[in-house]
Write an enzyme that holds these catalytic residues in place. Structure first.
Site, PDB file in Angstrom:
ATOM      1  N   CYS A   2       0.824  -1.200   0.000  1.00  0.00           N
ATOM      2  CA  CYS A   2       0.000   0.000   0.000  1.00  0.00           C
ATOM      3  C   CYS A   2       0.863   1.257   0.000  1.00  0.00           C
ATOM      4  O   CYS A   2       1.989   1.255   0.481  1.00  0.00           O
ATOM      5  CB  CYS A   2      -0.895   0.021   1.231  1.00  0.00           C
ATOM      6  SG  CYS A   2      -1.845  -1.482   1.493  1.00  0.00           S
ATOM      7  N   GLY A  99      -0.047  -1.430   6.687  1.00  0.00           N
ATOM      8  CA  GLY A  99       0.296  -2.356   7.757  1.00  0.00           C
ATOM      9  C   GLY A  99      -0.879  -3.231   8.139  1.00  0.00           C
ATOM     10  O   GLY A  99      -1.890  -3.303   7.423  1.00  0.00           O
ATOM     11  N   GLU A 488       6.358 -14.617 -12.090  1.00  0.00           N
ATOM     12  CA  GLU A 488       5.863 -13.317 -11.648  1.00  0.00           C
ATOM     13  C   GLU A 488       5.088 -12.581 -12.735  1.00  0.00           C
ATOM     14  O   GLU A 488       4.037 -11.991 -12.452  1.00  0.00           O
ATOM     15  CB  GLU A 488       7.040 -12.429 -11.204  1.00  0.00           C
ATOM     16  CG  GLU A 488       7.618 -12.776  -9.857  1.00  0.00           C
ATOM     17  CD  GLU A 488       8.773 -11.852  -9.492  1.00  0.00           C
ATOM     18  OE1 GLU A 488       8.772 -11.331  -8.371  1.00  0.00           O
ATOM     19  OE2 GLU A 488       9.664 -11.660 -10.340  1.00  0.00           O
ATOM     20  N   LYS A 603       5.701  -4.291  -4.881  1.00  0.00           N
ATOM     21  CA  LYS A 603       7.137  -4.060  -4.994  1.00  0.00           C
ATOM     22  C   LYS A 603       7.831  -4.206  -3.646  1.00  0.00           C
ATOM     23  O   LYS A 603       8.881  -4.802  -3.542  1.00  0.00           O
ATOM     24  CB  LYS A 603       7.392  -2.665  -5.567  1.00  0.00           C
ATOM     25  CG  LYS A 603       8.863  -2.339  -5.784  1.00  0.00           C
ATOM     26  CD  LYS A 603       9.471  -3.218  -6.850  1.00  0.00           C
ATOM     27  CE  LYS A 603      10.921  -2.905  -7.110  1.00  0.00           C
ATOM     28  NZ  LYS A 603      11.542  -3.894  -8.007  1.00  0.00           N
TER      29      LYS A 603
END
Length: 608
Positions: A2, A99, A488, A603
């Site tokens: 995020c 988180g 991926e 990422k």
């Protein structure tokens, strides 16, 4: 994962918030939203999917507020829907959050018993309602923040707007990255420096547990005890052009082509023909050599560490342990004295790697820790005894390419440095390796000039049920990396295997529909790997061979041979990585997948 952006300005902030979110698209996300505060009213727009949906919605919905918060969400709790996207609002509080709040279920039940009706399935929504409850009890915003933060378990970076506090954006950081930034018009909060590239001139890096607020003309930062703290402003290391892809179709392709320059930069930054020196890792030169090395990383970085184990053990003759960070911290590791920990991370904010570092330091505070990282200002670097910067520049594509070859290059130089200190490599031998690095840079350029040789191989991957990558020695981790790249971005199941282990299971998968990529430079047991090639070819597999061997030494029955420039013991994996990356890229393009932002991936993985 995020992304967070927030700001207070002397002008309407929505344009800047959207620009910041666009700069963070590389992190991976599945929904996005912006909330601004105009006078005392929230202006909130949220959309599922890519940012162009949010951008279109912002054209329909007026946002005049001078302060606000924005977010790109990668779903953890709850599906990727508009209702679950951030910001989340109570009647007077809006929150964005990176988180995981680990005790959210307990907190949610308390709030529901108090009459709160939740609008989402997320853990985040407890935060605005807890703040609202504290404010209803008569607490000021400072005390409400302090009380709520003390009750949150887990990792978080938070941006908060309060309707009655119309000149502030509040923030807090624990276990998830967050920084402050400024320009002539105002101040920002952001989850990484790239978010404010082109928006801000300076950044302030927050410590673990810091919280506070920003205003248009000032910032106020407190530590976890509520005491004011001051951190220096530093020049932002990125410009707006740092997040552009130039004339390339994808960031990944751009970053593949940047690799020769990255390797050259690293070699020239840390070495010359007589020595190797790491200016931010003095202990590597000045302290006794370790009796043991532990290397901890995730994903692609883990594969780079596996490669370095071959180099370090060959010359130093000490045990080198390589662990996946997410497992290391939970298996009660035995560490011991005179052990160095080496952590690898592109971002320096990978949650599992950070927690592994902290575990190691708690257990053995006298041991040294070395971070090999692409972001010199990252949490991983700041919490380590020393660091070696990767000098790769921003990597935007989710599938790592240039950061991987940068890690290999740094690890090779690090291995040679220790071998020289141990008198296992002499200066004249180093001069040969130094030249091999310079030759490898030219060899990588040559491979990129021959990129069209990859395209005829793409049909071998049409309608296949998987792919197998084989290598020995340091090319075994390269086989793992080649398989990971294909998985991926093309969504084809692929496995990397030690070539000698093929007969212990994977050979059962081999048929005419299985492409097998064999990585066989002369440096790493060429004859044995060629024998493995014949075994898979005899069972009908389509074989692609990557080798620097002479034509007379190459098998006559491979379906395709990609000729590599010859490297030495340290540079051979650098050269072999280029065609593996290009192969994954071309196969993904043929399938029409999102090369730079593959589904479900992020990422920087900043939560467990």
């Amino acid at each position: 994962m995020c992304g967070i952006i927030g700001g207070v300005s002397s002008k309407a902030i929505a344009v800047d918030l959207l620009a910041g979110l666009k700069n963070m698209e590389y992190r991976g996300y599945d929904s996005a939203g912006i909330c601004t505060l105009h006078h005392t009213l929230f202006e909130c727009t949220k959309e599922a999917g890519k940012l162009h949906h949010l951008e279109a919605a912002l054209l329909r919905n007026r946002h005049d507020g001078l302060l606000g918060i924005g977010h790109t969400r990668w779903a953890t709790h709850g599906k990727p829907t508009v209702g679950n996207s951030h910001p989340h609002c109570s009647h007077d509080i809006a929150v964005v959050h990176n988180g995981i709040i680990e005790n959210h279920e307990v907190l949610r039940k308390e709030l529901e018993q108090a009459g709160i009706n939740f609008a989402s399935d997320t853990d985040t929504e407890v935060i605005p309602w807890m703040l609202s409850q504290a404010l209803l009890e008569g607490k000021a915003m400072f005390a409400a923040m302090q009380e709520v933060l003390a009750r949150l378990h887990g990792a978080y970076a938070i941006g908060v707007v309060h309707q009655a506090d119309a000149d502030k954006v509040w923030f807090a950081r624990k276990g998830s990255p967050l920084l402050l930034a400024r320009n002539n018009d105002g101040h920002y909060i952001a989850s990484d420096g790239l978010a404010v590239a082109g928006l801000a001139s300076d950044v302030m890096y927050l410590d673990e547990g810091d919280w506070g607020y920003i205003q248009a003309d000032s910032v106020c930062v407190y530590n976890r005890d509520g005491q004011p703290v001051q951190h220096a402003w530093q020049e932002l290391p990125y410009t707006g052009t740092a997040v552009g892809k130039g004339d390339y179709a994808h960031y990944m392709l751009k970053e593949i082509h940047e690799q020769p320059g990255v390797v050259a930069n690293i070699v020239h930054a840390y070495a010359d023909s007589t020595q190797i020196a790491f200016p931010h890792a003095d202990f590597v030169e000045s302290t006794a050599l370790p009796e043991r090395i532990v290397m901890v990383a995730c994903g692609t970085s883990y594969h780079a560490a596996l490669t370095a184990r071959y180099w370090l053990e060959r010359y130093l003759q000490i045990p080198v342990e390589v662990d996946v960070a997410s497992e290391y911290r939970y298996r009660n590791p035995v560490i011991g004295a005179n052990t160095w920990l080496i952590t690898l991370s592109q971002s320096g904010e990978t949650a599992d790697t950070l927690e592994a570092l902290r575990l190691f330091k708690r257990r053995t505070p006298d041991n040294y820790t070395l971070a090999i990282c692409n972001v010199a200002s990252s949490t991983l670097v700041r919490e380590s005894s020393g660091f070696i910067e990767l000098c790769a520049g921003p990597e935007i594509g989710v599938a790592s390419t240039k950061a991987y070859t940068a890690q290999l290059t740094v690890l090779a130089l690090f291995s040679i440095k220790l071998a020289m200190r141990a008198d296992c490599i002499q200066v004249d031998a180093w001069q040969g390796h130094y030249q091999a690095f310079l030759d490898a840079v030219e060899g990588m350029k040559g491979l990129l000039q021959r990129a069209d040789e990859i395209k005829p191989l793409v049909p071998l991957f049409a309608n296949v049920h998987g792919a197998l990558f084989l290598g020995r020695g340091p090319c075994y981790p390269l086989a793992l990396e080649g398989a990971l790249k294909l998985k991926e971005i093309s969504y084809i199941h692929a496995e990397g295997y030690a070539a000698g282990e093929m007969k212990h299971g994977p050979i059962a998968l081999i048929d005419e529909q299985l492409p097998v990529i064999v990585i066989a430079p002369r440096q790493y047991h060429l004859e044995k790997v060629i024998s493995n090639l014949y075994e898979v070819k005899a069972r009908g597999a389509k074989v692609i061979l990557l080798t620097d061997a002479d034509e007379k030494d190459c098998p006559k029955h491979a379906d395709a041979i990609l000729k590599l420039p010859e490297g030495d013991f340290f540079t051979a994996p650098l050269l072999a990585s280029i065609p593996l990356q290009l192969l994954a890229y071309e196969v993904a393009r043929s399938k029409g997948t999102d090369v730079d932002q593959p589904r479900n991936l992020a990422k920087s993985v900043t939560v467990e």
